[in-house]
Design a protein around this motif. Structure first.
Motif, PDB file in Angstrom:
ATOM      1  N   LEU A  36       0.821  -1.211   0.000  1.00 18.69           N
ATOM      2  CA  LEU A  36       0.000   0.000   0.000  1.00 18.69           C
ATOM      3  C   LEU A  36       0.854   1.261   0.000  1.00 18.69           C
ATOM      4  N   ALA A  37       1.902   1.273   0.809  1.00 18.88           N
ATOM      5  CA  ALA A  37       2.784   2.448   0.861  1.00 18.88           C
ATOM      6  C   ALA A  37       3.452   2.679  -0.492  1.00 18.88           C
ATOM      7  N   TYR A  38       3.880   1.598  -1.145  1.00 19.27           N
ATOM      8  CA  TYR A  38       4.507   1.757  -2.464  1.00 19.27           C
ATOM      9  C   TYR A  38       3.509   2.315  -3.477  1.00 19.27           C
ATOM     10  N   LEU A  39       2.282   1.798  -3.461  1.00 18.73           N
ATOM     11  CA  LEU A  39       1.270   2.320  -4.380  1.00 18.73           C
ATOM     12  C   LEU A  39       1.018   3.799  -4.129  1.00 18.73           C
ATOM     13  N   ARG A  40       0.941   4.188  -2.857  1.00 22.19           N
ATOM     14  CA  ARG A  40       0.718   5.602  -2.532  1.00 22.19           C
ATOM     15  C   ARG A  40       1.856   6.466  -3.069  1.00 22.19           C
ATOM     16  N   GLU A  41       3.082   5.998  -2.951  1.00 23.34           N
ATOM     17  CA  GLU A  41       4.244   6.764  -3.397  1.00 23.34           C
ATOM     18  C   GLU A  41       4.335   6.855  -4.914  1.00 23.34           C
ATOM     19  N   ASN A  42       3.614   5.999  -5.622  1.00 22.74           N
ATOM     20  CA  ASN A  42       3.687   5.952  -7.081  1.00 22.74           C
ATOM     21  C   ASN A  42       2.352   6.298  -7.720  1.00 22.74           C
ATOM     22  N   GLU A  43       1.766   7.364  -7.227  1.00 22.12           N
ATOM     23  CA  GLU A  43       0.522   7.902  -7.762  1.00 22.12           C
ATOM     24  C   GLU A  43      -0.608   6.884  -7.792  1.00 22.12           C
ATOM     25  N   THR A  94      -7.580  -2.070  -2.817  1.00 21.01           N
ATOM     26  CA  THR A  94      -6.945  -2.046  -4.129  1.00 21.01           C
ATOM     27  C   THR A  94      -7.866  -2.720  -5.136  1.00 21.01           C
ATOM     28  N   GLU A  95      -7.539  -2.511  -6.407  1.00 16.01           N
ATOM     29  CA  GLU A  95      -8.205  -3.240  -7.478  1.00 16.01           C
ATOM     30  C   GLU A  95      -7.148  -3.569  -8.523  1.00 16.01           C
ATOM     31  N   ARG A  96      -7.423  -4.617  -9.280  1.00 20.99           N
ATOM     32  CA  ARG A  96      -6.437  -5.085 -10.244  1.00 20.99           C
ATOM     33  C   ARG A  96      -7.064  -5.188 -11.627  1.00 20.99           C
ATOM     34  N   THR A  97      -6.312  -4.719 -12.610  1.00 19.44           N
ATOM     35  CA  THR A  97      -6.657  -4.954 -14.006  1.00 19.44           C
ATOM     36  C   THR A  97      -5.585  -5.895 -14.545  1.00 19.44           C
ATOM     37  N   ALA A  98      -5.632  -6.187 -15.824  1.00 20.33           N
ATOM     38  CA  ALA A  98      -4.632  -7.071 -16.411  1.00 20.33           C
ATOM     39  C   ALA A  98      -3.224  -6.496 -16.271  1.00 20.33           C
ATOM     40  N   ASP A  99      -3.115  -5.174 -16.266  1.00 20.86           N
ATOM     41  CA  ASP A  99      -1.796  -4.542 -16.265  1.00 20.86           C
ATOM     42  C   ASP A  99      -1.382  -3.857 -14.974  1.00 20.86           C
ATOM     43  N   LEU A 100      -2.355  -3.422 -14.176  1.00 22.07           N
ATOM     44  CA  LEU A 100      -2.024  -2.576 -13.025  1.00 22.07           C
ATOM     45  C   LEU A 100      -2.746  -2.986 -11.755  1.00 22.07           C
ATOM     46  N   ILE A 101      -2.116  -2.664 -10.643  1.00 19.37           N
ATOM     47  CA  ILE A 101      -2.737  -2.736  -9.326  1.00 19.37           C
ATOM     48  C   ILE A 101      -2.889  -1.288  -8.889  1.00 19.37           C
ATOM     49  N   SER A 102      -4.089  -0.915  -8.462  1.00 18.83           N
ATOM     50  CA  SER A 102      -4.362   0.482  -8.118  1.00 18.83           C
ATOM     51  C   SER A 102      -5.015   0.595  -6.756  1.00 18.83           C
ATOM     52  N   LEU A 103      -4.732   1.709  -6.087  1.00 21.23           N
ATOM     53  CA  LEU A 103      -5.440   2.033  -4.849  1.00 21.23           C
ATOM     54  C   LEU A 103      -6.860   2.450  -5.208  1.00 21.23           C
ATOM     55  N   GLY A 133      -8.856   2.739  -0.230  1.00 18.19           N
ATOM     56  CA  GLY A 133      -7.436   2.583   0.067  1.00 18.19           C
ATOM     57  C   GLY A 133      -6.769   3.921   0.318  1.00 18.19           C
ATOM     58  N   GLU A 134      -7.082   4.895  -0.520  1.00 18.64           N
ATOM     59  CA  GLU A 134      -6.543   6.253  -0.326  1.00 18.64           C
ATOM     60  C   GLU A 134      -6.983   6.813   1.022  1.00 18.64           C
ATOM     61  N   SER A 135      -8.248   6.624   1.337  1.00 16.42           N
ATOM     62  CA  SER A 135      -8.789   7.130   2.596  1.00 16.42           C
ATOM     63  C   SER A 135      -8.120   6.459   3.798  1.00 16.42           C
TER      64      SER A 135
END
Length: 116
Positions: free
Chosen positions: A33-40, A86-95, A99-101
């Motif tokens: 989660l911290a890595y995702l936050r740091e990478n937009e 988080t949610e996942r697509t074929a290419d990305l994992i996103s907050l 998750g942001e909250s």
């Protein structure tokens, strides 16, 4: 008539909060989660797995990157998704918004690694 709160009302538990704390109890999920936050808010699976493995090497040098990737894929990311963080697509994992909250509300930080 008693003015004391009933035993029933004092034992009400917010299951959503319990679920959130359960998910955040694991350091590997907090690292992700911290890595995702740091990478937009998003990263590819390989990028996320490499970053989490790199952060953990200082704590557990014996964990290979492959083990981190496997546990993220099979255990940690599904749990983060089920919790709505988080949610996942074929290419990305996103907050997600949740998750942001959660990251804004709770002090989830990862100490930066020392450079060699």
């Amino acid at each position: 008539m008693s003015t004391e709160p009933s035993r029933e009302s004092s034992t009400v538990v917010d299951r959503s909060t319990d679920s959130l704390f359960d998910v955040l109890a694991d350091a590997r999920r907090r690292h992700a989660l911290a890595y995702l936050r740091e990478n937009e808010g998003e990263a590819s699976f390989d990028e996320l797995a490499d970053a989490v493995a790199a952060r953990e090497r200082a704590e557990r040098p014996a964990d290979a990157s492959e083990n981190v990737a496997l546990s993220l894929h099979h255990r940690h990311l599904p749990k983060l998704e089920r919790a709505g963080l988080t949610e996942r697509t074929a290419d990305l994992i996103s907050l997600t918004e949740r998750g942001e909250s959660a990251l804004e509300t709770l002090p989830i930080t990862v100490v930066p690694q020392a450079t060699n």
